[in-house]
Scaffold this motif. Structure first.
Motif, short mmCIF file in Angstrom:
data_model
loop_
_atom_site.label_atom_id
_atom_site.label_comp_id
_atom_site.label_asym_id
_atom_site.label_seq_id
_atom_site.Cartn_x
_atom_site.Cartn_y
_atom_site.Cartn_z
N GLU A 61 37.60 -3.89 34.06
CA GLU A 61 38.36 -2.73 33.85
C GLU A 61 38.94 -2.81 32.55
O GLU A 61 38.76 -2.03 31.58
CB GLU A 61 39.48 -2.28 34.83
CG GLU A 61 40.28 -1.09 34.39
CD GLU A 61 41.32 -0.79 35.53
OE1 GLU A 61 41.39 0.09 36.09
OE2 GLU A 61 42.14 -2.02 35.66
N GLN A 62 39.65 -3.93 32.22
CA GLN A 62 40.22 -4.13 30.96
C GLN A 62 39.27 -4.33 29.60
O GLN A 62 39.35 -3.65 28.55
CB GLN A 62 40.82 -5.47 31.04
CG GLN A 62 41.82 -5.78 29.67
CD GLN A 62 42.85 -4.81 29.56
OE1 GLN A 62 43.81 -4.25 30.48
NE2 GLN A 62 42.96 -4.05 28.28
N CYS A 64 36.40 -2.65 29.69
CA CYS A 64 36.12 -1.10 29.30
C CYS A 64 37.25 -0.54 28.46
O CYS A 64 36.99 0.03 27.50
CB CYS A 64 36.00 -0.50 30.55
SG CYS A 64 34.40 -0.79 31.62
N VAL A 65 38.30 -0.83 29.11
CA VAL A 65 39.57 -0.18 28.14
C VAL A 65 39.66 -0.71 26.76
O VAL A 65 39.86 0.12 25.77
CB VAL A 65 40.80 -0.43 28.82
CG1 VAL A 65 42.19 -0.19 28.10
CG2 VAL A 65 40.92 0.17 30.27
N ASP A 66 39.24 -2.17 26.50
CA ASP A 66 39.48 -2.62 25.13
C ASP A 66 38.36 -2.03 24.36
O ASP A 66 38.41 -1.57 23.11
CB ASP A 66 39.38 -3.95 25.47
CG ASP A 66 40.32 -4.95 25.96
OD1 ASP A 66 41.45 -4.17 25.74
OD2 ASP A 66 40.44 -5.98 26.23
N LEU A 68 36.90 0.99 24.71
CA LEU A 68 37.23 2.16 24.35
C LEU A 68 38.22 2.46 23.41
O LEU A 68 38.28 3.20 22.33
CB LEU A 68 37.72 3.17 25.49
CG LEU A 68 36.57 3.19 26.75
CD1 LEU A 68 37.10 3.77 27.91
CD2 LEU A 68 35.63 4.37 26.11
N ALA A 69 39.39 1.75 23.46
CA ALA A 69 40.60 1.71 22.46
C ALA A 69 40.25 1.05 21.26
O ALA A 69 40.76 1.76 20.11
CB ALA A 69 41.79 0.99 23.13
N PHE A 85 32.58 1.72 34.08
CA PHE A 85 33.76 1.65 34.64
C PHE A 85 33.72 2.28 35.80
O PHE A 85 34.22 1.84 36.76
CB PHE A 85 34.90 2.46 33.69
CG PHE A 85 35.95 2.65 34.39
CD1 PHE A 85 37.06 1.51 34.56
CD2 PHE A 85 36.50 3.77 34.86
CE1 PHE A 85 38.23 1.59 35.07
CE2 PHE A 85 37.87 4.02 35.67
CZ PHE A 85 38.67 2.81 35.69
#
Length: 226
Positions: A61-62, A64-66, A68-69, A85
């Motif tokens: 999950e992290q 994916c977030v990284d 995206l961000a 995700f």
């Protein structure tokens, strides 16, 4: 981040999601073995192993977030990350269903309703997850539609199995002098089996979810998402 490194991270994400699916499927198989063999040691292996799956989920999950961000991906890359995700979320829930099997094992002490082919249904649903993940790996949209079609068969088999259990319970003769403990155990067995059938049906639903996200990822088509 250089473009080459970014693409490498995307490919690593794909490989990590596929690895998570392998671990989850193996845990589910162990849970089925535990239930079939009434093996409490295997049951605890599945139950206690759920933390590992949860940690794997959080790490992905992290990732994916990284992505995206930090990269602000667009078009196909954005759909790939979003689909990945959602897929790990489905895999984590399949792992939770495997944990359920372990917990059912701890209260199971005898075989009931041999006419209900739990293993056959389980094999079919796990094969659906495997094929859905292969579709994700290969970006195979034809496989996505096939998974959705096969889910109808799973639903029908689960419905038939549940009806067989209930019908058998209704027809089973329990005398007026039946031991209260025996009756309670019978009801527990019925409840456990119906819950197992329900959980297998949910595994099939998660396979469809994975296929739906893959179709969206590849073709920007939300036809199978529901």
């Amino acid at each position: 981040m250089p473009r080459e490194s970014y693409q490498e991270r995307l490919e690593e994400l794909r490989e990590d999601v596929l690895y998570m699916s392998e671990v989850v499927l193996e845990r589910f198989r162990v849970g089925l073995d535990a239930l079939e063999q009434k093996d409490e040691e295997l049951a605890w292996e599945v139950i206690e192993g759920d933390d590992e799956i949860n940690q794997m989920y959080l790490e992905l999950e992290q990732d994916c977030v990284d992505l995206l961000a930090l990269q602000q991906p667009v078009a196909g890359d954005l759909r790939f990350i979003a689909a990945s995700f959602k897929i790990i979320t489905d895999l984590e829930r399949v792992a939770d269903l495997a944990t359920n099997l372990g917990e059912y094992t701890l209260t199971a002490d005898r075989d009931m309703f041999p006419e209900v082919d739990i293993q056959g249904i389980a094999d079919h649903t796990l094969e659906m997850i495997e094929d859905a993940m292969a579709g994700y790996r290969d970006e195979d949209t034809d496989a996505c539609y096939q998974i959705a079609e096969r889910d109808d068969e799973i639903d029908e088999r689960c419905e038939d199995a549940s009806e067989a259990v209930v019908r058998d319970l209704i027809e089973r003769e329990v005398g007026d002098g039946a031991d209260e403990t025996e009756i309670e155990q019978l009801m527990n067995d019925v409840s456990r089996l119906l819950l197992t059938i329900r959980d297998l049906e949910r595994v099939g639903d998660h396979a469809v979810n994975i296929a739906a996200r893959t179709l969206y990822m590849v073709e920007n088509d939300d036809e199978l998402i529901y």
